[in-house]
Design an enzyme around this catalytic site. Sequence first.
Site, mmCIF file in Angstrom:
data_model
loop_
_atom_site.group_PDB
_atom_site.id
_atom_site.type_symbol
_atom_site.label_atom_id
_atom_site.label_comp_id
_atom_site.label_asym_id
_atom_site.label_seq_id
_atom_site.Cartn_x
_atom_site.Cartn_y
_atom_site.Cartn_z
ATOM 1 N N ILE A 13 0.846 -1.209 0.000
ATOM 2 C CA ILE A 13 0.000 0.000 0.000
ATOM 3 C C ILE A 13 0.875 1.251 0.000
ATOM 4 C CG2 ILE A 13 -1.827 1.262 1.223
ATOM 5 C CD1 ILE A 13 -2.648 -1.464 2.462
ATOM 6 N N GLU A 85 4.528 -4.862 10.276
ATOM 7 C CA GLU A 85 4.430 -6.270 9.912
ATOM 8 C C GLU A 85 2.945 -6.492 9.630
ATOM 9 O OE1 GLU A 85 6.674 -8.594 9.477
ATOM 10 O OE2 GLU A 85 8.386 -7.343 10.036
ATOM 11 N N ASP A 132 -9.147 -2.961 9.566
ATOM 12 C CA ASP A 132 -10.457 -3.332 10.136
ATOM 13 C C ASP A 132 -10.340 -4.508 11.105
ATOM 14 O OD1 ASP A 132 -9.924 -5.349 8.285
ATOM 15 O OD2 ASP A 132 -11.830 -5.190 7.221
ATOM 16 N N TYR A 166 -1.327 -10.174 15.124
ATOM 17 C CA TYR A 166 -1.247 -9.021 14.209
ATOM 18 C C TYR A 166 -2.265 -7.956 14.600
ATOM 19 C CZ TYR A 166 -2.431 -6.191 10.122
ATOM 20 O OH TYR A 166 -2.736 -5.131 9.295
ATOM 21 N N LYS A 170 -1.803 -4.090 16.024
ATOM 22 C CA LYS A 170 -2.334 -2.892 15.343
ATOM 23 C C LYS A 170 -3.287 -2.139 16.274
ATOM 24 C CE LYS A 170 -1.798 -1.633 11.640
ATOM 25 N NZ LYS A 170 -0.793 -0.743 11.008
ATOM 26 N N PRO A 221 -4.022 -23.370 -1.656
ATOM 27 C CA PRO A 221 -4.381 -23.794 -0.288
ATOM 28 C C PRO A 221 -5.481 -22.937 0.332
ATOM 29 C CG PRO A 221 -2.326 -22.537 -0.265
ATOM 30 C CD PRO A 221 -2.760 -22.601 -1.691
HETATM 31 P P1 NAD Z 1 3.461 -4.652 3.535
HETATM 32 O O1 NAD Z 1 3.834 -5.785 4.441
HETATM 33 O O2 NAD Z 1 3.313 -4.885 2.080
HETATM 34 O O3 NAD Z 1 4.518 -3.457 3.700
HETATM 35 C C1 NAD Z 1 5.018 -3.064 4.947
HETATM 36 C C2 NAD Z 1 6.244 -2.194 4.696
HETATM 37 O O4 NAD Z 1 6.738 -1.762 5.980
HETATM 38 C C3 NAD Z 1 7.401 -2.916 4.002
HETATM 39 O O5 NAD Z 1 7.926 -2.121 2.966
HETATM 40 C C4 NAD Z 1 8.422 -3.124 5.100
HETATM 41 O O6 NAD Z 1 9.767 -3.131 4.641
HETATM 42 C C5 NAD Z 1 8.150 -1.923 6.000
HETATM 43 N N1 NAD Z 1 8.578 -2.151 7.380
HETATM 44 C C6 NAD Z 1 8.304 -3.229 8.148
HETATM 45 N N2 NAD Z 1 8.895 -3.099 9.349
HETATM 46 C C7 NAD Z 1 9.533 -1.899 9.345
HETATM 47 C C8 NAD Z 1 10.308 -1.189 10.299
HETATM 48 N N3 NAD Z 1 10.571 -1.708 11.514
HETATM 49 N N4 NAD Z 1 10.797 0.030 9.971
HETATM 50 C C9 NAD Z 1 10.548 0.563 8.740
HETATM 51 N N5 NAD Z 1 9.844 -0.082 7.789
HETATM 52 C C10 NAD Z 1 9.341 -1.292 8.089
HETATM 53 O O7 NAD Z 1 2.131 -4.050 4.168
HETATM 54 P P2 NAD Z 1 0.846 -3.421 3.457
HETATM 55 O O8 NAD Z 1 -0.090 -4.504 3.121
HETATM 56 O O9 NAD Z 1 1.284 -2.477 2.422
HETATM 57 O O10 NAD Z 1 0.223 -2.623 4.692
HETATM 58 C C11 NAD Z 1 0.640 -1.291 4.966
HETATM 59 C C12 NAD Z 1 -0.109 -0.793 6.182
HETATM 60 O O11 NAD Z 1 -1.507 -0.821 5.935
HETATM 61 C C13 NAD Z 1 0.110 -1.632 7.435
HETATM 62 O O12 NAD Z 1 0.188 -0.777 8.540
HETATM 63 C C14 NAD Z 1 -1.128 -2.514 7.505
HETATM 64 O O13 NAD Z 1 -1.418 -2.853 8.844
HETATM 65 C C15 NAD Z 1 -2.173 -1.584 6.933
HETATM 66 N N6 NAD Z 1 -3.318 -2.242 6.245
HETATM 67 C C16 NAD Z 1 -3.105 -3.210 5.292
HETATM 68 C C17 NAD Z 1 -4.193 -3.752 4.612
HETATM 69 C C18 NAD Z 1 -4.018 -4.804 3.535
HETATM 70 O O14 NAD Z 1 -5.007 -5.355 3.060
HETATM 71 N N7 NAD Z 1 -2.812 -5.081 3.075
HETATM 72 C C19 NAD Z 1 -5.497 -3.343 4.930
HETATM 73 C C20 NAD Z 1 -5.669 -2.373 5.926
HETATM 74 C C21 NAD Z 1 -4.566 -1.818 6.561
HETATM 75 O O1 DAU Z 2 -8.591 -6.792 6.670
HETATM 76 C C1 DAU Z 2 -7.409 -6.093 6.438
HETATM 77 C C2 DAU Z 2 -6.231 -7.042 6.516
HETATM 78 O O2 DAU Z 2 -6.263 -7.817 5.324
HETATM 79 C C3 DAU Z 2 -4.892 -6.334 6.656
HETATM 80 O O3 DAU Z 2 -4.859 -5.635 7.876
HETATM 81 C C4 DAU Z 2 -3.740 -7.347 6.610
HETATM 82 O O4 DAU Z 2 -2.499 -6.668 6.640
HETATM 83 C C5 DAU Z 2 -3.856 -8.129 5.308
HETATM 84 O O5 DAU Z 2 -2.849 -9.120 5.277
HETATM 85 C C6 DAU Z 2 -5.228 -8.770 5.183
HETATM 86 O O6 DAU Z 2 -5.395 -9.820 6.173
HETATM 87 P P1 DAU Z 2 -6.059 -11.235 5.806
HETATM 88 O O7 DAU Z 2 -5.583 -12.243 6.769
HETATM 89 O O8 DAU Z 2 -7.527 -11.090 5.609
HETATM 90 O O9 DAU Z 2 -5.391 -11.464 4.325
HETATM 91 P P2 DAU Z 2 -4.820 -12.785 3.612
HETATM 92 O O10 DAU Z 2 -4.569 -12.408 2.195
HETATM 93 O O11 DAU Z 2 -3.718 -13.406 4.391
HETATM 94 O O12 DAU Z 2 -6.062 -13.780 3.665
HETATM 95 C C7 DAU Z 2 -7.312 -13.457 3.089
HETATM 96 C C8 DAU Z 2 -8.261 -14.600 3.424
HETATM 97 O O13 DAU Z 2 -7.863 -15.759 2.677
HETATM 98 C C9 DAU Z 2 -8.249 -15.027 4.877
HETATM 99 O O14 DAU Z 2 -9.559 -15.395 5.264
HETATM 100 C C10 DAU Z 2 -7.331 -16.231 4.905
HETATM 101 C C11 DAU Z 2 -7.525 -16.857 3.544
HETATM 102 N N1 DAU Z 2 -6.337 -17.517 2.957
HETATM 103 C C12 DAU Z 2 -5.169 -16.820 2.913
HETATM 104 C C13 DAU Z 2 -4.040 -17.393 2.367
HETATM 105 C C14 DAU Z 2 -2.739 -16.634 2.324
HETATM 106 C C15 DAU Z 2 -6.452 -18.802 2.437
HETATM 107 O O15 DAU Z 2 -7.534 -19.421 2.469
HETATM 108 N N2 DAU Z 2 -5.328 -19.365 1.897
HETATM 109 C C16 DAU Z 2 -4.117 -18.721 1.847
HETATM 110 O O16 DAU Z 2 -3.117 -19.319 1.359
#
Ligand code: NAD
Ligand code: DAU
Length: 360
Positions: A13, A85, A132, A166, A170, A221
């Site tokens: 993001i 993370e 969320d 996780y 958060k 999976p």
């Molecule tokens: P991501 O894991 O893709 O990226 C995280 C980034 O943070 C990486 O570039 C990593 O190198 C950096 N990072 C990790 N530890 C660090 C540290 N100690 N110091 C500096 N940099 C560090 O994560 P994302 O999916 O892009 O999520 C970004 C943010 O949005 C997170 O805070 C996550 O909780 C939040 N978020 C993610 C989702 C989602 O669906 N991916 C949804 C809602 C909120």
């Molecule tokens: O809701 C927001 C969150 O969405 C963010 O805060 C997290 O950073 C982000 O990783 C994501 O969390 P989820 O656990 O929902 O995402 P993930 O892609 O890991 O999994 C999506 C759904 O799919 C979840 O119900 C678990 C399932 N899953 C995931 C993986 C990786 C599977 O069934 N098989 C898989 O191999």
Amino acid sequence: MKNILITGGAGFIGSHVVRLFVNKYPEYRIINLDALTYAGNLANLKDIEDKPNYTFIKADICDFEKMCALMQEYDIDGVLHLAAESHVDRSIKDPFTFARTNVMGTLSLLQAARQYWNGNWDGKRFYHISTDEVYGALELDNPEGDAPYGSEFFLETTKYNPHSPYSASKASSDHFVRAYHDTYGMPTVVTNCSNNYGPYQFPEKLIPLFINNIRQGKPLPVYGKGENVRDWLYVVDHARAIDIIFHQGKIGDTYNIGGFNEWKNIDIVKVVIRTVDRLLGNPEGTSEKLITYVTDRAGHDLRYAIDSTKLKNELGWEPSLQFEEGIELTVRWYLENQEWMDNITSGEYEKYYQEMYKDR
Ligand code: NAD
Ligand code: DAU
């Protein structure tokens, strides 16, 4: 001139937020601070790395002295904090790393900003990007019908009830950010967003992992029965919301971000399979045989569903893309950028993935 610090800008993001800010605001100086953990990848930002208003700094947000020095060196006015993370499965295996980065790292950044701004809050802002998942899990009281799969939604007022290490980390970081507003008067804003999908997502997450596995004919999976529900938003729409809220959001407030787009995992897997098969020229249904039901995730939250009405009513944000368009763009991007994917998944990472998931 505004000097904006974006943490985690080399991640999924964060890279979209950096790209949007660098291109849209040439008058701002954008400082992307990232530790480049396994999830950070500068290849996500190739198209903007030479822009004059962009600077990258490799640093760990837990390094408090460094955060203080950077606040001063770059005279930071605004912080967009995304570094974290982010993967639930990893948090189950290694909770300490999540507490360190997500809790202590956020605190370190808050304290560095507080010391540098020193009570002069004018024109300053600390924006914390959260999830969320802090709200816990919702009931599935409409399992056989169409979405929405339940009658309740997460509101900004929903009580926090995190279940995974996780989401607990958060939630804790969100509380610290609000405490800095309430105690010291820091101008903060917090947003809680649903599941994002789109280009540059690390392939341990459901959608990119499955696109890549289909391409390679590997098993898909699906955890448990595939009945868990997630609410999916195209990542560029999340970045657009972050832009609007950073500039217009009310200080001390919280906004939910989501697209009212609930899917059961198994249904989303089928959409991904259909789209990949079509774009690869495979007969329809070819890759359905790859679906493999595996041991469920421990404490697997049943349903997430965000109500983002407040953001729409107060700041006029709505998703710009329908899900069908977003998933088409996403699958096309991964198929057209196989080198990006292969650079991550080849070699060491494949061994790590096998080890991480060996119990399933
Ligand atoms: P991501 O894991 O893709 O990226 C995280 C980034 O943070 C990486 O570039 C990593 O190198 C950096 N990072 C990790 N530890 C660090 C540290 N100690 N110091 C500096 N940099 C560090 O994560 P994302 O999916 O892009 O999520 C970004 C943010 O949005 C997170 O805070 C996550 O909780 C939040 N978020 C993610 C989702 C989602 O669906 N991916 C949804 C809602 C909120
Ligand atoms: O809701 C927001 C969150 O969405 C963010 O805060 C997290 O950073 C982000 O990783 C994501 O969390 P989820 O656990 O929902 O995402 P993930 O892609 O890991 O999994 C999506 C759904 O799919 C979840 O119900 C678990 C399932 N899953 C995931 C993986 C990786 C599977 O069934 N098989 C898989 O191999």
